[in-house]
Structures are given as structure tokens and as C-alpha cells.
Write an enzyme that holds these catalytic residues in place. Sequence first.
Site, mmCIF file in Angstrom:
data_model
loop_
_atom_site.group_PDB
_atom_site.id
_atom_site.type_symbol
_atom_site.label_atom_id
_atom_site.label_comp_id
_atom_site.label_asym_id
_atom_site.label_seq_id
_atom_site.Cartn_x
_atom_site.Cartn_y
_atom_site.Cartn_z
ATOM 1 C CB CYS A 131 -0.905 -0.003 1.233
ATOM 2 S SG CYS A 131 -1.998 1.434 1.321
ATOM 3 C CD GLU B 46 -1.160 -1.719 -5.340
ATOM 4 O OE1 GLU B 46 -0.214 -1.273 -6.046
ATOM 5 O OE2 GLU B 46 -1.108 -1.800 -4.107
#
Length: 223
Positions: free
Chosen positions: A2, A105
Site C-alpha cells: 500500500c 493500486e
Amino acid sequence: MCGRFSISLAPDDMSELFAAVAANDMPDVPNYNVCPTDAVHTVTTQRGQRWLAPMRWGFIPHWYKSPTDGPLLINARAETIADKPAFRMACRERRAVIVASGFYEWTREGETRLPWYITRGDGAPLAFAAVWQDWHTPGAPETRQRTAAIVTTAANAPMSAIHHRMPVILEPDDIALWLGEQGKGAATLMRAAPDDALTWHRVSKAVNSNRASGPDLTNPSED
């Protein structure tokens, strides 16, 4: 992993949601492009009280002589967190929640990085499992700062179509255990979210820049 996320929840709402006393110096919201080394909103339990306070996103081990003395540790792998010298004590004694609205992402199409914005399917805020560490320049305690890393794990089946890793996302009923309020067993929480927990959509490649800002970054886009 992340590496970027957004937060649009007001600190007062975070304080109410997590039953935490808020510090006065909270990071500005909304922020649709939270980047490593930014200040992030974190919840901890200390002396029997939950606290909402800022931390630097980027864990600094105590042996670093400066914040750039080694790799930038924005994530901690669940599979090795208990053994890595940087995180070993933190995962036992210094666990936190980092609050987010969604995270980004990327997939690849040739040489192009295509960004996706990922949120909870029920629209609730995300509670990332995290660990934290106080750090200061050796001999200069006035440089003290509190730093944190997001715990990640192998992605669930749907998420693996985008990336093979994902942040550990805590359910509301799990937060007390993660924060150490209910004894031992927090390691059992370091798992992927259920397959139906998250939803995502493509967003503008503008977010590929860490300088980008504004709510349009989270809007559906195929550019």
C-alpha cells in the site's frame, strides 16, 4: 503493498467512530493523495485510553541515525513482522490503526501504469492495521517524531487481479484486539479481507504523480 491512499473523514468523525480523544495537530483533510512521509491519522491505546493523533507514514527503526539512513519502511509484511528486527517489538507492543477512505493500486499495460481506487464495499472508512515507533536523531530528543508502517498480507482472490499484496484491513469488532485492549491474539487478525469486502474502479493517471491533489483523483476514469 500500500503506497498511496486518501482520507476525507473529518477528525471529529474519526474521534467519534473510534471512541478516541483527538490531538490538536491533526493532518488536514480531505487529502486525496496521501503519500509516504506524510502525516497520517492514527488510533492507539495508551494508558487505557484511545488516542487519535498524527504519525509520519514511514517507520524509522531506532538505530537509524537519520530518517534516510536506510530503506523507507511504509509497509510491514504480516508473514515476517514478528521476526524482522525493525518491527519485532512494535508488533508486540506498539500497534495502531491508520484511518483511510480508500487506497490506490496499479496494474501495468505495457509501459503504462494504470491506477485503481479501492474502497470498502459498504462505504465505511478503512482501518489499516499498523505498527509504530518513536524516533529521534541520536543526542537530539527535540527531533522526536512518531512513525508508522501499514501491515500488509497476501491479497485475497479478487484483489490479486490488481496486486499480489493488500493492506490488513480491520473490522470494527477486531480493533480492540489489535490495539491490545483484549489481551493476546492480534496475530490472527493479520489476514486478507473477505473476498466481498472491497470494491474498486479505474481512476485518472493523474494520481501517478505524488504532487496530484483534489477529489477528481478518486473519480472513475479510463484516461
